[in-house]
Design a protein around this motif. Structure first.
Motif, PDB file in Angstrom:
ATOM      1  N   LEU A 149      32.886  38.905  51.587  1.00  0.00           N
ATOM      2  CA  LEU A 149      32.662  37.637  50.893  1.00  0.00           C
ATOM      3  C   LEU A 149      33.946  36.820  50.781  1.00  0.00           C
ATOM      4  O   LEU A 149      33.916  35.593  50.786  1.00  0.00           O
ATOM      5  N   HIS A 150      35.066  37.526  50.659  1.00  0.00           N
ATOM      6  CA  HIS A 150      36.382  36.865  50.610  1.00  0.00           C
ATOM      7  C   HIS A 150      37.422  37.825  51.156  1.00  0.00           C
ATOM      8  O   HIS A 150      37.378  39.025  50.880  1.00  0.00           O
ATOM      9  N   LYS A 151      38.359  37.287  51.918  1.00  0.00           N
ATOM     10  CA  LYS A 151      39.452  38.108  52.445  1.00  0.00           C
ATOM     11  C   LYS A 151      40.762  37.379  52.247  1.00  0.00           C
ATOM     12  O   LYS A 151      40.981  36.298  52.776  1.00  0.00           O
ATOM     13  N   GLY A 152      41.626  37.981  51.453  1.00  0.00           N
ATOM     14  CA  GLY A 152      42.963  37.467  51.201  1.00  0.00           C
ATOM     15  C   GLY A 152      43.833  38.655  50.849  1.00  0.00           C
ATOM     16  O   GLY A 152      43.715  39.723  51.446  1.00  0.00           O
ATOM     17  N   ARG A 153      44.712  38.492  49.847  1.00  0.00           N
ATOM     18  CA  ARG A 153      45.419  39.669  49.336  1.00  0.00           C
ATOM     19  C   ARG A 153      44.413  40.632  48.726  1.00  0.00           C
ATOM     20  O   ARG A 153      44.553  41.849  48.809  1.00  0.00           O
ATOM     21  N   LYS A 201      30.715  44.489  38.947  1.00  0.00           N
ATOM     22  CA  LYS A 201      29.686  43.472  38.943  1.00  0.00           C
ATOM     23  C   LYS A 201      30.385  42.118  38.947  1.00  0.00           C
ATOM     24  O   LYS A 201      31.507  41.992  38.450  1.00  0.00           O
ATOM     25  N   LEU A 202      29.701  41.107  39.480  1.00  0.00           N
ATOM     26  CA  LEU A 202      30.336  39.791  39.575  1.00  0.00           C
ATOM     27  C   LEU A 202      30.222  39.056  38.244  1.00  0.00           C
ATOM     28  O   LEU A 202      29.365  38.199  38.038  1.00  0.00           O
ATOM     29  N   THR A 203      31.122  39.420  37.334  1.00  0.00           N
ATOM     30  CA  THR A 203      31.298  38.714  36.073  1.00  0.00           C
ATOM     31  C   THR A 203      32.792  38.451  35.911  1.00  0.00           C
ATOM     32  O   THR A 203      33.629  39.151  36.505  1.00  0.00           O
ATOM     33  N   MET A 204      33.134  37.454  35.127  1.00  0.00           N
ATOM     34  CA  MET A 204      34.547  37.142  34.930  1.00  0.00           C
ATOM     35  C   MET A 204      35.295  38.316  34.320  1.00  0.00           C
ATOM     36  O   MET A 204      36.403  38.667  34.750  1.00  0.00           O
ATOM     37  N   LYS A 205      34.700  38.958  33.327  1.00  0.00           N
ATOM     38  CA  LYS A 205      35.379  40.062  32.639  1.00  0.00           C
ATOM     39  C   LYS A 205      35.671  41.218  33.605  1.00  0.00           C
ATOM     40  O   LYS A 205      36.778  41.763  33.609  1.00  0.00           O
ATOM     41  N   MET A 206      34.692  41.565  34.450  1.00  0.00           N
ATOM     42  CA  MET A 206      34.897  42.696  35.356  1.00  0.00           C
ATOM     43  C   MET A 206      35.847  42.338  36.493  1.00  0.00           C
ATOM     44  O   MET A 206      36.621  43.177  36.946  1.00  0.00           O
ATOM     45  N   THR A 226      31.006  28.540  35.721  1.00  0.00           N
ATOM     46  CA  THR A 226      29.606  28.360  36.140  1.00  0.00           C
ATOM     47  C   THR A 226      29.230  29.196  37.354  1.00  0.00           C
ATOM     48  O   THR A 226      28.108  29.109  37.841  1.00  0.00           O
ATOM     49  N   ALA A 227      30.150  29.991  37.864  1.00  0.00           N
ATOM     50  CA  ALA A 227      29.889  30.768  39.090  1.00  0.00           C
ATOM     51  C   ALA A 227      28.736  31.740  38.890  1.00  0.00           C
ATOM     52  O   ALA A 227      28.679  32.472  37.905  1.00  0.00           O
ATOM     53  N   LYS A 228      27.808  31.731  39.841  1.00  0.00           N
ATOM     54  CA  LYS A 228      26.667  32.641  39.814  1.00  0.00           C
ATOM     55  C   LYS A 228      26.424  33.306  41.164  1.00  0.00           C
ATOM     56  O   LYS A 228      26.144  34.496  41.231  1.00  0.00           O
ATOM     57  N   THR A 229      26.531  32.552  42.248  1.00  0.00           N
ATOM     58  CA  THR A 229      26.227  33.086  43.574  1.00  0.00           C
ATOM     59  C   THR A 229      27.438  33.785  44.170  1.00  0.00           C
ATOM     60  O   THR A 229      28.579  33.622  43.710  1.00  0.00           O
ATOM     61  N   ASP A 230      27.182  34.558  45.213  1.00  0.00           N
ATOM     62  CA  ASP A 230      28.275  35.227  45.923  1.00  0.00           C
ATOM     63  C   ASP A 230      29.307  34.222  46.414  1.00  0.00           C
ATOM     64  O   ASP A 230      30.516  34.435  46.296  1.00  0.00           O
ATOM     65  N   ALA A 231      28.827  33.119  47.012  1.00  0.00           N
ATOM     66  CA  ALA A 231      29.733  32.116  47.559  1.00  0.00           C
ATOM     67  C   ALA A 231      30.579  31.480  46.464  1.00  0.00           C
ATOM     68  O   ALA A 231      31.773  31.199  46.667  1.00  0.00           O
ATOM     69  N   GLN A 232      29.992  31.255  45.295  1.00  0.00           N
ATOM     70  CA  GLN A 232      30.742  30.644  44.197  1.00  0.00           C
ATOM     71  C   GLN A 232      31.816  31.584  43.668  1.00  0.00           C
ATOM     72  O   GLN A 232      32.939  31.159  43.386  1.00  0.00           O
ATOM     73  N   TRP A 233      31.481  32.871  43.540  1.00  0.00           N
ATOM     74  CA  TRP A 233      32.494  33.818  43.078  1.00  0.00           C
ATOM     75  C   TRP A 233      33.601  34.008  44.125  1.00  0.00           C
ATOM     76  O   TRP A 233      34.773  34.159  43.777  1.00  0.00           O
TER      77      TRP A 233
END
Length: 243
Positions: A149-153, A201-206, A226-233
């Motif tokens: 979904l994302h590749k960086g550091r 899980k895709l939450t800000m806290k985790m 407001t992030a909810k989808t994979d792309a938004q996170w």
């Protein structure tokens, strides 16, 4: 086009070619014969998982999508129509000259693949990237494919799972579920710069707990609230890494 197609088949060492056939071919001794033929590399029938008595799908996407295969031996290949059978962890290809058939690929030389999703009225087109789950803590999962979904550091990965649940109508005191079901599941992982793999899980806290070095920048990233989808996170993580 035909010569490129033949080159593709030679490079991938296909295990099986399959026309859409009745499901009876997968029952009893016929099913075992097909399994033996599959292991031997001979043509065999590939079940398509479209039985009307089954709720759900074994595929990541039911439609054929253009795909580019990334080979471990770096052999370049032309794009092919592909389906990712998550339930059985296999890749199916649609032969260009036989659009009603499927070909199961021997993917031992496939390091990953890219799926091209076309644009819709609600979303732009996008490229979805998959690779082997080499960092999986369970060795049995290391040959599976995960979506990047994302590749960086930091790298954000998504592992897809499917579970087949048999209907219980044959039981005397079963529930009212008289159909077979394929249930979707998934698990997210954050691969840290030190190669530590953190399930989450895709939450800000985790996400902040998995990447404490980015805690403040994650919270301040555009769209973080407001992030909810994979792309938004993924976009939130990319923005946090950019700061």
């Amino acid at each position: 086009m035909k010569s490129r197609y033949m080159l593709l088949l030679a490079g991938l060492l296909p295990l099986s070619a399959a026309a859409q056939q009745p499901a009876l071919s997968q029952a009893g001794t016929a099913g075992q014969a097909n399994l033996n033929a599959l292991v031997a590399g001979a043509p065999t029938i590939v079940p398509h998982g479209n039985n009307e008595a089954v709720v759900g799908s074994p595929y990541l996407e039911n439609r054929w999508l253009p795909a580019r295969l990334k080979m471990s031996n770096n052999v370049p290949l032309a794009p092919v129509p592909l389906k990712f059978d998550v339930l059985n962890q296999r890749l199916l290809m649609q032969p260009l000259d036989r659009p009603t058939d499927s070909l199961q690929l021997n993917d031992r030389l496939v390091a990953g693949f890219e799926l091209e999703e076309p644009a819709t009225p609600l979303a732009p087109g996008r490229t979805r990237r998959f690779r082997r789950f080499a960092e999986a803590p369970d060795p049995r999962q290391q040959a599976e494919y995960v979506e990047v979904l994302h590749k960086g550091r930091y790298t954000l990965l998504k592992r897809y799972t499917k579970q087949f649940i048999k209907g219980d109508s044959h039981q005397a005191y079963g529930s009212s579920r008289n159909y077979d079901e394929i249930k979707d599941g998934n698990q997210y992982y954050l691969l840290r710069p030190d190669k530590t793999l953190v399930p989450l899980k895709l939450t800000m806290k985790m996400l902040q707990a998995a990447a404490p070095e980015l805690a403040s920048t994650l919270k301040a990233a555009p769209g973080a609230g407001t992030a909810k989808t994979d792309a938004q996170w993924a976009a939130v993580l990319a923005a946090a890494e950019a700061n």
